[in-house]
Write a protein that holds these residues in place. Sequence first.
Motif, PDB file in Angstrom:
ATOM      1  N   GLU A 425       0.839  -1.202   0.000  1.00 27.99           N
ATOM      2  CA  GLU A 425       0.000   0.000   0.000  1.00 27.99           C
ATOM      3  C   GLU A 425       0.873   1.251   0.000  1.00 27.99           C
ATOM      4  O   GLU A 425       1.895   1.311   0.698  1.00 27.99           O
ATOM      5  CB  GLU A 425      -0.910  -0.005   1.236  1.00 27.99           C
ATOM      6  N   GLU A 426       0.451   2.224  -0.790  1.00 25.53           N
ATOM      7  CA  GLU A 426       1.207   3.477  -0.863  1.00 25.53           C
ATOM      8  C   GLU A 426       1.265   4.147   0.502  1.00 25.53           C
ATOM      9  O   GLU A 426       0.250   4.266   1.194  1.00 25.53           O
ATOM     10  CB  GLU A 426       0.554   4.418  -1.882  1.00 25.53           C
ATOM     11  N   GLY A 427       2.464   4.553   0.881  1.00 29.68           N
ATOM     12  CA  GLY A 427       2.657   5.183   2.170  1.00 29.68           C
ATOM     13  C   GLY A 427       2.964   4.224   3.291  1.00 29.68           C
ATOM     14  O   GLY A 427       3.303   4.647   4.402  1.00 29.68           O
ATOM     15  N   SER A 428       2.867   2.926   3.035  1.00 32.54           N
ATOM     16  CA  SER A 428       3.137   1.918   4.067  1.00 32.54           C
ATOM     17  C   SER A 428       4.579   1.432   3.944  1.00 32.54           C
ATOM     18  O   SER A 428       5.125   1.293   2.841  1.00 32.54           O
ATOM     19  CB  SER A 428       2.179   0.734   3.937  1.00 32.54           C
ATOM     20  N   SER A 429       5.198   1.172   5.097  1.00 30.83           N
ATOM     21  CA  SER A 429       6.596   0.733   5.105  1.00 30.83           C
ATOM     22  C   SER A 429       6.764  -0.731   4.748  1.00 30.83           C
ATOM     23  O   SER A 429       7.823  -1.158   4.294  1.00 30.83           O
ATOM     24  CB  SER A 429       7.218   0.994   6.479  1.00 30.83           C
ATOM     25  N   VAL A 430       5.718  -1.518   4.964  1.00 32.33           N
ATOM     26  CA  VAL A 430       5.803  -2.952   4.715  1.00 32.33           C
ATOM     27  C   VAL A 430       4.423  -3.461   4.315  1.00 32.33           C
ATOM     28  O   VAL A 430       3.403  -2.892   4.708  1.00 32.33           O
ATOM     29  CB  VAL A 430       6.324  -3.697   5.974  1.00 32.33           C
ATOM     30  N   SER A 431       4.395  -4.512   3.513  1.00 27.81           N
ATOM     31  CA  SER A 431       3.121  -5.086   3.083  1.00 27.81           C
ATOM     32  C   SER A 431       2.515  -5.933   4.187  1.00 27.81           C
ATOM     33  O   SER A 431       3.229  -6.647   4.911  1.00 27.81           O
ATOM     34  CB  SER A 431       3.334  -5.937   1.826  1.00 27.81           C
ATOM     35  N   GLY A 432       1.195  -5.886   4.303  1.00 29.08           N
ATOM     36  CA  GLY A 432       0.500  -6.726   5.268  1.00 29.08           C
ATOM     37  C   GLY A 432       0.210  -8.113   4.749  1.00 29.08           C
ATOM     38  O   GLY A 432      -0.346  -8.953   5.467  1.00 29.08           O
ATOM     39  N   ASP A 433       0.578  -8.390   3.473  1.00 34.89           N
ATOM     40  CA  ASP A 433       0.384  -9.718   2.884  1.00 34.89           C
ATOM     41  C   ASP A 433       1.637 -10.564   3.092  1.00 34.89           C
ATOM     42  O   ASP A 433       2.754 -10.050   3.106  1.00 34.89           O
ATOM     43  CB  ASP A 433       0.096  -9.613   1.383  1.00 34.89           C
ATOM     44  N   ASN A 434       1.422 -11.857   3.223  1.00 34.54           N
ATOM     45  CA  ASN A 434       2.535 -12.803   3.340  1.00 34.54           C
ATOM     46  C   ASN A 434       2.201 -14.061   2.557  1.00 34.54           C
ATOM     47  O   ASN A 434       1.021 -14.413   2.399  1.00 34.54           O
ATOM     48  CB  ASN A 434       2.801 -13.162   4.801  1.00 34.54           C
ATOM     49  N   PHE A 435       3.228 -14.755   2.087  1.00 37.50           N
ATOM     50  CA  PHE A 435       3.015 -15.999   1.351  1.00 37.50           C
ATOM     51  C   PHE A 435       4.180 -16.940   1.608  1.00 37.50           C
ATOM     52  O   PHE A 435       5.255 -16.522   2.047  1.00 37.50           O
ATOM     53  CB  PHE A 435       2.873 -15.748  -0.154  1.00 37.50           C
ATOM     54  N   SER A 436       3.943 -18.211   1.333  1.00 33.24           N
ATOM     55  CA  SER A 436       4.986 -19.227   1.485  1.00 33.24           C
ATOM     56  C   SER A 436       4.773 -20.300   0.431  1.00 33.24           C
ATOM     57  O   SER A 436       3.639 -20.728   0.183  1.00 33.24           O
ATOM     58  CB  SER A 436       4.936 -19.847   2.895  1.00 33.24           C
ATOM     59  N   LEU A 437       5.861 -20.743  -0.205  1.00 34.04           N
ATOM     60  CA  LEU A 437       5.839 -21.804  -1.208  1.00 34.04           C
ATOM     61  C   LEU A 437       6.792 -22.894  -0.740  1.00 34.04           C
ATOM     62  O   LEU A 437       7.976 -22.630  -0.548  1.00 34.04           O
ATOM     63  CB  LEU A 437       6.287 -21.279  -2.580  1.00 34.04           C
ATOM     64  N   PHE A 438       6.315 -24.100  -0.544  1.00 33.75           N
ATOM     65  CA  PHE A 438       7.212 -25.161  -0.063  1.00 33.75           C
ATOM     66  C   PHE A 438       6.729 -26.531  -0.507  1.00 33.75           C
ATOM     67  O   PHE A 438       5.529 -26.773  -0.652  1.00 33.75           O
ATOM     68  CB  PHE A 438       7.356 -25.106   1.463  1.00 33.75           C
ATOM     69  N   SER A 439       7.701 -27.407  -0.753  1.00 33.77           N
ATOM     70  CA  SER A 439       7.431 -28.790  -1.148  1.00 33.77           C
ATOM     71  C   SER A 439       7.709 -29.711   0.032  1.00 33.77           C
ATOM     72  O   SER A 439       8.610 -29.464   0.829  1.00 33.77           O
ATOM     73  CB  SER A 439       8.305 -29.201  -2.338  1.00 33.77           C
ATOM     74  N   MET A 440       6.953 -30.800   0.100  1.00 33.24           N
ATOM     75  CA  MET A 440       7.118 -31.788   1.158  1.00 33.24           C
ATOM     76  C   MET A 440       7.740 -33.057   0.581  1.00 33.24           C
ATOM     77  O   MET A 440       7.606 -33.339  -0.615  1.00 33.24           O
ATOM     78  CB  MET A 440       5.763 -32.108   1.794  1.00 33.24           C
ATOM     79  N   GLU A 441       8.404 -33.810   1.431  1.00 35.84           N
ATOM     80  CA  GLU A 441       9.034 -35.047   0.995  1.00 35.84           C
ATOM     81  C   GLU A 441       8.007 -36.098   0.574  1.00 35.84           C
ATOM     82  O   GLU A 441       8.335 -37.041  -0.137  1.00 35.84           O
ATOM     83  CB  GLU A 441       9.917 -35.616   2.114  1.00 35.84           C
ATOM     84  N   ASN A 442       6.752 -35.936   1.006  1.00 36.05           N
ATOM     85  CA  ASN A 442       5.715 -36.903   0.633  1.00 36.05           C
ATOM     86  C   ASN A 442       5.128 -36.632  -0.740  1.00 36.05           C
ATOM     87  O   ASN A 442       4.137 -37.239  -1.134  1.00 36.05           O
ATOM     88  CB  ASN A 442       4.592 -36.914   1.676  1.00 36.05           C
ATOM     89  N   GLY A 443       5.729 -35.675  -1.497  1.00 33.99           N
ATOM     90  CA  GLY A 443       5.277 -35.423  -2.855  1.00 33.99           C
ATOM     91  C   GLY A 443       4.153 -34.418  -2.964  1.00 33.99           C
ATOM     92  O   GLY A 443       3.476 -34.366  -3.993  1.00 33.99           O
ATOM     93  N   HIS A 444       3.947 -33.616  -1.925  1.00 31.43           N
ATOM     94  CA  HIS A 444       2.906 -32.589  -1.952  1.00 31.43           C
ATOM     95  C   HIS A 444       3.560 -31.210  -2.049  1.00 31.43           C
ATOM     96  O   HIS A 444       4.599 -30.951  -1.431  1.00 31.43           O
ATOM     97  CB  HIS A 444       2.046 -32.662  -0.692  1.00 31.43           C
ATOM     98  N   TYR A 445       2.907 -30.342  -2.829  1.00 36.32           N
ATOM     99  CA  TYR A 445       3.384 -28.966  -3.016  1.00 36.32           C
ATOM    100  C   TYR A 445       2.354 -28.024  -2.394  1.00 36.32           C
ATOM    101  O   TYR A 445       1.151 -28.172  -2.613  1.00 36.32           O
ATOM    102  CB  TYR A 445       3.549 -28.672  -4.508  1.00 36.32           C
TER     103      TYR A 445
END
Length: 629
Positions: A425-445
Motif C-alpha cells: 500500500e502506498e505510504g506503508s513501510s511494509v506489506s501486510g500480505d505474506n506468502f509461502s511456497l514449499f514442497s514436502m518429501e511426501n510429494g505434496h506442493y
Amino acid sequence: MRTGQWKTMGIGSLIGKMIYAVFGLAASMLCIMGYYPVVPAFYTACCLDKKRNFLLYIGLVVGMGWCMPVAAIVKYLFILFVLGIAIRFYIWANRRCSGWTAGMIAGITTIAMNTSGLLILNMEKKALILGISEGVIVFALAVLFHYGIGMGSQIFRERHKNRVEEEGVETMVGMDPQGRIHAFAEAVDELSVAFAAMDGRQKPKQQDHLDILAQEITGKLCADCDGCVVCLEQQKPDFWIKIRRMLQAVAQHSTKEEILSQNFMEECPRYSGMVEEAIWAFSRMELNEAWYHRLQENRKVIADQLDAMADALQDWDQGIRCMDRTERVLLAKIAFETRERGLDVKQIHVYEDKEKRRMVTALVASKWGGGIPVKNYRKALERASGMAVRLKEDTRSILTQEPVMITAYEDTCFYALSGVASEKEEGSSVSGDNFSLFSMENGHYHVCVSDGMGSGPSAFRESDMVVELMQKFMEAGFPQETAIRMMNSAMVLQGDRESYSTLDFMDLDLYSGQMTITKIGAAASFLKHKDRVECLRASTLPAGVDASCTGDVIHRKLTHGDFLVMVTDGVLEYLHVKNPEEKLAEMIKEIKTENAGTFAEKLMEHVMLFTGGHAPDDMTIVVSGIWEK
C-alpha cells in the motif's frame, strides 16, 4: 554377542566355504566338446562376490587334476591367474567392476588363450570357431553365476537379518514404537475430552444474579440502618419487588441519575447509596462473567488443540509401514545393483505409506574409495525397484568412503512452479500480505497466502504468524485439517480480538494432480485450464475469529499446463468494476505464457492499469503451474 552365536556363525561360514569348494569341483568336471567353460565363469563370479577361499582352490585343483588333460590344466590355470589379476586391476583403476564387465574380461581372456594357441598350431577354422564360442559361453555363464551368487547371498542375508531382528523384538518388552504412539494418542484424546467437559457448567439466569445482588446489597447497607426492621418486616414483599426493579434498571445499564429519578424506593433513606452499590456490584459481576467466558473459550481452544494432536498421532500410528519382511527380494536386488556400481550399502529398509507409495532408506558409501556420483545410487534403485526414484533434497551429490544415510522416494508424476507479484500500500513501510511456497518429501506442493487486517507492520505480523504456523505444522507432519485447526486456535489464544488474518492454502498432490484449497476469509482464486477460467469462491470468517472453523474446502483435479491464481483482497477490491471477479477472470484468460513468474507479473500490470498505477491497498498475486515430468 553370546558364545553360541559365534559358534553358529563360524559353522555357517565353514559350511558356505565347503559348498563353494563342491561347486568348484563340479565345475571342473563339466566338459563341453573338449572345453571346460564353467571353470573360468564360476571363478570370475567368485572373484567379484568375494567368495574366493582356500577350500574353493582345493576343489578347483582337485577337479581339474581328476578330469582334465595336462594341456587343459595348464591353460585354465593360466586363465584363472590372468582373471584374478585383471579383475583386481580393473577395480583398482575404476573403483568398481560390474558383472557384465567381469564377464567380458573372462570371455576375452578365454578367447585370447584359445585363438593364440590355435594360431600357433595353425589348426582348422572349425576349432577356431569353437574357441571363440567358448569365450562367449564363459561371458554368459560368468554374468549368470554372478547374478545368482549375488542375489542368493543377499536373500540369505535378508532372511537371517529378519530372523535376528524378530528374535531381538521378542526380548524387548514394552519397546514397540507403534504401540507407544497409539497409547499416547489415546491419552491425549482423553485429556481433550476432560478439557472440553470443563465447559459444562450451566450458566446462571439473570434472575439468579439479581437475587444474589439483592442479598449482597441489603446485607451490606441495611444491617446498620435504623429502619431495617420496618422495611424487612412490615413491607417485606413490596421491599423486595422495589429492589428487583431497581436492579433490573441497573442490569439494563441505566445511568445513576436515571435510576435515582425513578425513585424505586421513595421511603428508603439510603436509596442513593444503594444505587451506587448496585451499579458497582453489577459491574464487578459482569467483569467476572466476562473473564469466566474467556476462560471457558480458552479451555475449548486448548481442548481443540489436544484433539488435533490426538488426530495427528493416530495418523502417524497408521502411516508408514516397514516392508522389510515382505520385500526381501527387493532388498537383495538393491544391494546387488548398488554393489555393481561400486557402492557399499548397509541398513537398507523399504517403507510404504497409506497411499502405497514406497520409500527406501540406506547407509551408502563408496566401496573402494574415491568419489562416486549419487546419481549412480539412484540408477541402482530404479533398476532394482522398476520405478522412477527421487532423492531427498539435502542429499549430497558425491559419495565417499564415509557412510551417509540416504532417503529415496518413489518419484512424482508432476512438478509445480510458482511465480509471485506483489505491491504494498502506498505510504506503508511494509506489506501486510505474506506468502509461502514449499514442497514436502511426501510429494505434496503447498502454497500459503495470508492477508493481515489493515496494513503496515501490525498486519504484517498477523499474516506472517499465520503463514509461519502453517508451514511449521505441515513440515512437522500434521495433516492439513489438523494444521489449520491448530493454527486457528493459536490465533484465538493470542488475545488480540481486533487483529485477524485470512488464509488461502493450496495442497497439490504431485503424484495424482489432485488439488485441495482451504479458504478462511480469503478472496476468490482462479483456475485456468487451457482457454477456460474457473472462479473458486468461499465465504468464511478470517483466522482467529472462531477456533472451531476449519475453512471452506475446494477440490479439483489438475492436468498438464493448468495454472492456479491466488490473490489477496486488495487485487479485487480496487478494480472499480461491477463484477471484479469476472473482470479478473477475463484478464487471466487473455494472458498467454507457460512461465508462472511472467504470468504473475503480467496480471499485476493489468490490475495496476485499473488503479491508475497506484496501490490503494496491499496486493499480492501468486501463480502456480503444474506440468507432467
